[in-house]
Motif scaffolding. Structure first.
Motif, PDB file in Angstrom:
ATOM      1  N   ALA A  97       1.215  -1.260  -0.167  1.00 49.37           N
ATOM      2  CA  ALA A  97      -0.378   0.155   0.133  1.00 49.37           C
ATOM      3  C   ALA A  97       1.111   1.427   0.189  1.00 49.37           C
ATOM      4  O   ALA A  97       0.685   2.424  -0.920  1.00 49.37           O
ATOM      5  N   THR A  98       1.969   1.670   0.894  1.00 47.98           N
ATOM      6  CA  THR A  98       2.707   2.679   0.382  1.00 47.98           C
ATOM      7  C   THR A  98       3.471   2.765  -0.638  1.00 47.98           C
ATOM      8  O   THR A  98       3.502   3.560  -0.719  1.00 47.98           O
ATOM      9  N   ARG A  99       3.726   1.676  -1.336  1.00 48.57           N
ATOM     10  CA  ARG A  99       3.926   1.422  -3.026  1.00 48.57           C
ATOM     11  C   ARG A  99       3.520   2.217  -3.586  1.00 48.57           C
ATOM     12  O   ARG A  99       3.013   3.310  -4.420  1.00 48.57           O
ATOM     13  N   LEU A 100       2.108   1.309  -3.080  1.00 45.94           N
ATOM     14  CA  LEU A 100       0.833   2.259  -4.428  1.00 45.94           C
ATOM     15  C   LEU A 100       0.529   3.543  -4.241  1.00 45.94           C
ATOM     16  O   LEU A 100      -0.001   4.437  -4.770  1.00 45.94           O
ATOM     17  N   THR A 101       0.292   3.916  -2.546  1.00 47.85           N
ATOM     18  CA  THR A 101      -0.066   5.391  -3.060  1.00 47.85           C
ATOM     19  C   THR A 101       1.513   5.998  -2.885  1.00 47.85           C
ATOM     20  O   THR A 101       1.450   7.109  -2.230  1.00 47.85           O
ATOM     21  N   GLU A 102       2.709   5.864  -3.493  1.00 48.02           N
ATOM     22  CA  GLU A 102       3.822   7.253  -3.682  1.00 48.02           C
ATOM     23  C   GLU A 102       4.369   7.283  -2.577  1.00 48.02           C
ATOM     24  O   GLU A 102       3.991   8.881  -1.961  1.00 48.02           O
ATOM     25  N   SER A 103       3.794   6.702  -0.645  1.00 44.61           N
ATOM     26  CA  SER A 103       4.094   7.703   0.441  1.00 44.61           C
ATOM     27  C   SER A 103       5.985   6.837   0.832  1.00 44.61           C
ATOM     28  O   SER A 103       5.781   7.071   1.923  1.00 44.61           O
ATOM     29  N   GLY A 104       6.710   5.905  -0.044  1.00 41.56           N
ATOM     30  CA  GLY A 104       7.566   5.342   0.468  1.00 41.56           C
ATOM     31  C   GLY A 104       8.866   6.416   1.325  1.00 41.56           C
ATOM     32  O   GLY A 104       9.476   6.805   2.399  1.00 41.56           O
ATOM     33  N   LEU A 105       9.245   7.444  -0.006  1.00 45.42           N
ATOM     34  CA  LEU A 105       9.778   9.144   0.715  1.00 45.42           C
ATOM     35  C   LEU A 105       9.503  10.226   0.843  1.00 45.42           C
ATOM     36  O   LEU A 105      10.079  11.133   1.247  1.00 45.42           O
ATOM     37  N   SER A 106       8.202   9.523   2.608  1.00 43.56           N
ATOM     38  CA  SER A 106       7.611  10.902   2.728  1.00 43.56           C
ATOM     39  C   SER A 106       8.078  11.231   4.191  1.00 43.56           C
ATOM     40  O   SER A 106       8.518  12.356   4.641  1.00 43.56           O
ATOM     41  N   ILE A 107       8.960   9.957   4.272  1.00 40.74           N
ATOM     42  CA  ILE A 107      10.277  10.388   5.275  1.00 40.74           C
ATOM     43  C   ILE A 107      10.757  10.013   5.301  1.00 40.74           C
ATOM     44  O   ILE A 107      11.932   8.758   4.872  1.00 40.74           O
TER      45      ILE A 107
END
Length: 361
Positions: free
Chosen positions: A45-55
């Motif tokens: 889910a983190t990958r699909l929502t493009e969230s992995g680079l938020s931190i």
């Protein structure tokens, strides 16, 4: 005094399970395995929502605490604004939108920390009380160490997307995913080994072919997981959203890249084609194993695991096709990643059932 000596001294008080195994230990391991599967799903889910680079920082201890005030959120957002993903993709992002992707990545990292605690603390208790099977302590420490390495690999992956690109390296993503599956496989195997009746031989015997096929299926399922990681890393699921052909072609015309030796790793068309072909190969191998098992006098567990594995593979293929045709929506994408973990677990369980049986002439 060593842990092994303490364990020996405590066996008389808690009962010697060093040979027969212990249900409580097995249930604990299955619980941790379930958490690892949850980690894989949240990672998807983190990958699909493009969230992995938020931190953009790695703080193994302090990072467990999320932003608690408006000022903390502004500070975290300002750090995100320094990376290419923000400048190229998200310049119009609001603070609320940033919070949404931040919570996905924070949840993924927090779950990793929680898994470490959920494994380490019960391990100390079970070891000190002599509840582990004799000689298995080093295996458990190996899993714990691999979990620590996985945390480092996770940051190594995230770091690849903070400077010169807007996403993480597909190579590092594949390494991160395959390490998670290695941990999952080890946990499942140890859980099966720790169950009390594991020491007893299964009824009947298996042919050498069935045993070799069991190993082979685990290997090709792992290969399919790696291929899936490259599809995810290259976002190759968003092209050629047709089936059974790829936009009318059985082999895409843009399969090859320049230089050719990088095709397997960097061609979007090739990564999706390879993933499709390996799926068909997995189906063929699992059906062959099922046919061999059903025509042999084997233990009921071997039959049951072969049937369950075949059903799971067919369901996973159907889910993969649906995900592709729908252009990889979040729900189907996450379900497909969960399905991959279930297929892998069942392949390990099937192999373990085979290993319990004698080999026929």
């Amino acid at each position: 005094m060593t842990l092994a000596r303490v364990a020996d001294d405590n066996r008389s008080a808690f009962g010697d399970s060093s040979v027969a195994g212990d249900r409580a230990v097995s249930i604990w391991l299955w619980s941790v395995a379930a958490l690892v599967i949850a980690m894989v799903v949240v990672g998807g889910a983190t990958r699909l929502t493009e969230s992995g680079l938020s931190i953009t920082e790695w703080q193994p201890l302090l990072g467990a605490v999320p932003p608690l005030s408006h000022a903390d959120w502004i500070a975290a957002f300002e750090k995100y604004k320094q990376i290419p993903q923000y400048h190229i993709m998200n310049q119009d992002m609001t603070l609320d939108a940033f919070k949404s992707i931040y919570w996905w990545e924070w949840s993924h990292r927090f779950l990793g920390r929680f898994i470490g605690i959920a494994f380490a603390l019960p391990l100390i208790f079970f070891w000190l009380t002599g509840r582990l099977k004799r000689g298995s302590g080093a295996k458990f420490l190996g899993v714990l160490a691999l979990g620590g390495v996985q945390g480092v690999i996770g940051w190594y992956m995230v770091k690849s997307g903070l400077v010169d690109r807007v996403d993480v390296s597909q190579y590092r993503l594949a390494l991160h995913l395959i390490t998670a599956f290695a941990i999952l496989g080890l946990l499942v195997w140890l859980a099966l080994e720790e169950w009390p009746d594991t020491a007893h031989r299964a009824a009947g015997a298996v042919t050498p072919t069935i045993r070799r096929m069991g190993v082979f299926i685990v290997l090709i399922v792992v290969t399919q997981v790696v291929l899936g990681a490259f599809v995810a890393g290259l976002k190759a699921g968003f092209i050629y959203n047709t089936w059974p052909t790829m936009d009318g072609q059985w082999i895409p015309s843009d399969y090859w890249t320049t230089p050719a030796y990088l095709t397997f790793f960097e061609s979007h068309a090739a990564s999706q084609f390879n993933h499709r072909m390996m799926a068909y190969f997995v189906v063929l191998a699992v059906l062959t194993e099922l046919w061999l098992v059903m025509r042999s006098a084997v233990d009921s567990r071997i039959r049951a695991t072969a049937v369950l594995l075949a059903l799971a593979v067919f369901a996973q293929v159907a889910l993969g096709i649906a995900t592709l045709l729908a252009h990889v929506p979040l729900e189907l994408g996450v379900a497909h990643q969960l399905g991959g973990a279930i297929v892998f677990v069942l392949s390990v369980v099937h192999l373990h059932a085979i290993r319990r049986a004698a080999v026929s002439a």
